[in-house]
Design an enzyme around this catalytic site. Sequence first.
Site, PDB file in Angstrom:
ATOM      1  N   PHE A 141       0.855  -1.192   0.000  1.00 24.11           N
ATOM      2  CA  PHE A 141       0.000   0.000   0.000  1.00 24.11           C
ATOM      3  C   PHE A 141       0.885   1.234   0.000  1.00 24.11           C
ATOM      4  O   PHE A 141       1.632   1.468   0.950  1.00 24.11           O
ATOM      5  CB  PHE A 141      -0.960   0.059   1.195  1.00 24.11           C
ATOM      6  CG  PHE A 141      -1.839   1.279   1.121  1.00 24.11           C
ATOM      7  CD1 PHE A 141      -2.994   1.275   0.349  1.00 24.11           C
ATOM      8  CD2 PHE A 141      -1.474   2.464   1.747  1.00 24.11           C
ATOM      9  CE1 PHE A 141      -3.781   2.418   0.216  1.00 24.11           C
ATOM     10  CE2 PHE A 141      -2.252   3.614   1.622  1.00 24.11           C
ATOM     11  CZ  PHE A 141      -3.408   3.593   0.853  1.00 24.11           C
ATOM     12  N   ASP A 226       9.323   2.984   2.207  1.00 24.43           N
ATOM     13  CA  ASP A 226       8.104   3.758   2.466  1.00 24.43           C
ATOM     14  C   ASP A 226       7.822   3.676   3.960  1.00 24.43           C
ATOM     15  O   ASP A 226       7.241   2.706   4.447  1.00 24.43           O
ATOM     16  CB  ASP A 226       6.928   3.208   1.645  1.00 24.43           C
ATOM     17  CG  ASP A 226       5.646   4.019   1.879  1.00 24.43           C
ATOM     18  OD1 ASP A 226       5.605   4.801   2.856  1.00 24.43           O
ATOM     19  OD2 ASP A 226       4.694   3.859   1.103  1.00 24.43           O
ATOM     20  N   LYS A 255       2.359  11.096   7.231  1.00 26.27           N
ATOM     21  CA  LYS A 255       1.553  10.879   8.444  1.00 26.27           C
ATOM     22  C   LYS A 255       2.075  11.562   9.706  1.00 26.27           C
ATOM     23  O   LYS A 255       1.823  12.729   9.924  1.00 26.27           O
ATOM     24  CB  LYS A 255       1.350   9.367   8.636  1.00 26.27           C
ATOM     25  CG  LYS A 255       0.552   8.779   7.469  1.00 26.27           C
ATOM     26  CD  LYS A 255      -0.148   7.488   7.761  1.00 26.27           C
ATOM     27  CE  LYS A 255      -1.157   7.192   6.659  1.00 26.27           C
ATOM     28  NZ  LYS A 255      -0.844   6.040   5.824  1.00 26.27           N
TER      29      LYS A 255
HETATM   30  C1  LIG Z   1      -0.960   6.139   4.292  1.00 28.77           C
HETATM   31  C2  LIG Z   1       0.157   5.611   3.496  1.00 28.77           C
HETATM   32  C3  LIG Z   1       0.531   6.207   2.271  1.00 28.77           C
HETATM   33  C4  LIG Z   1      -0.260   7.320   1.637  1.00 28.77           C
HETATM   34  O1  LIG Z   1      -0.355   8.444   2.428  1.00 28.77           O
HETATM   35  P1  LIG Z   1      -1.526   9.538   2.139  1.00 28.77           P
HETATM   36  O2  LIG Z   1      -1.155  10.672   3.028  1.00 28.77           O
HETATM   37  O3  LIG Z   1      -2.814   8.881   2.525  1.00 28.77           O
HETATM   38  O4  LIG Z   1      -1.467   9.870   0.697  1.00 28.77           O
HETATM   39  C5  LIG Z   1       1.638   5.719   1.623  1.00 28.77           C
HETATM   40  N1  LIG Z   1       2.339   4.692   2.116  1.00 28.77           N
HETATM   41  C6  LIG Z   1       2.016   4.090   3.280  1.00 28.77           C
HETATM   42  C7  LIG Z   1       2.848   2.948   3.798  1.00 28.77           C
HETATM   43  C8  LIG Z   1       0.902   4.512   3.997  1.00 28.77           C
HETATM   44  O5  LIG Z   1       0.552   3.888   5.129  1.00 28.77           O
END
Ligand SMILES: *Cc1c(COP(=O)(O)O)cnc(C)c1O
Length: 397
Positions: A141, A226, A255
């Site tokens: 994701f 990520d 985040k």
């Molecule tokens: C939430 C998330 C994203 C995307 O972040 P947004 O601020 O919702 O665009 C990307 N990678 C990971 C691992 C995430 O948990």
Amino acid sequence: MSSSKQIIDQTEKYGAHNYKPKEVVFAYSDGCMVKNPEGDEFYDMLSAYSALNFGHRHPEIVQAAKDQLDNVTLSSRAFYNNILGEFCEQLCKMTGKNMVLPMNTGAEAVETAIKTARRWGSFVKKVEDGKQEIIVCSENFHGRTVTIISMSTDEVARKGYGPFTPGFKVVKYGCLEALEAAITPNTVGFLMEPVQGEAGVITPPEGFMKKAYELCKSKNVLFIADEVQTGFARTGTMFACEYEGFEPDVYIFGKALGGGIMPISAVVANDDILGVFTPGSHGSTFGGNPLACAVALKSMEILKRDDYPKQAREKGEYFKSKLKEIKNSKIVDIRGRGLLIGVEFDCNAAPYVKKLIENGVLAKETHDFTIRFAPPVVITYEQLDDACAKIKKAFEE
Ligand SMILES: *Cc1c(COP(=O)(O)O)cnc(C)c1O
């Protein structure tokens, strides 16, 4: 104030239905607790997918935002502002890298990392432009843009959105042989989540990340982590890659960086990589805005000063041991790192989520079978005990 029902009806009537929220309305929040308009209290055990590591409305972060509101909130990148430089320097010091590219959302930072890898591939590795390949993992994701869902294996996230962006290869998460077999002379990057949160709190086999990093190094491929969900203490270390004692070539953050107040994301790497960007080649109006930088700076200060990684590690162990005391034959696994914990059932977990909410604990199932628990790092042991009693009540019987 309107009732929860009125608010939900209004939201469903006028808002697009790209989410199906649990029927709890946040009307007031403080630390680990939220209240609905009727005054019912809940423990927030999702923390906006780790964006609320500091809890709701951390007083020092709120103050930093208020101070910045009285000063300057937006410059755009057409001009300098008095705080972006400090934000970049502090984030460099925290990661051990020497360059930062600020954006707003996680997805934008992932897009930026993809651009980074492709441009580095073209300019530095000398792969023919248009031939760059990036390897990603099954069940990943990384966000919701067209390019990002182009590398997703989740059909719900992809259906109806073609045509997709080419240039991605998917390998099984945690499989070193598959990664090695997928690398070609055109491979510029390998992108992975150190813990797959959305997939159900899945950790790769012990030692995988370090070996994958070394493999990437030997093949001149960028290892891109990520850490949007795992970064900034969630998994018990400042960055989840630290768990295996290596530093990725490229970090992606989002985040928690915004302290639960502002969206702010960033790609962080050394200048031999991020130096490929030249004026006009990439940008964002709100990226690096002073208000977001102010909350991020204060957040980073608190993370270090109050040793959030240690707190997440110790509270996570305590929480996990408490969860393991719960007797329910349908629970097949309790796993995770730090305060990112998954409880997997051998049946649909949604009815258990409903019971949790009835008992005053907010959490959500991910991929049907697993409930993710990720309370704010600031949760106290007393609050953990109280929440665990409620979880036990919801799960046992
Ligand atoms: C939430 C998330 C994203 C995307 O972040 P947004 O601020 O919702 O665009 C990307 N990678 C990971 C691992 C995430 O948990």
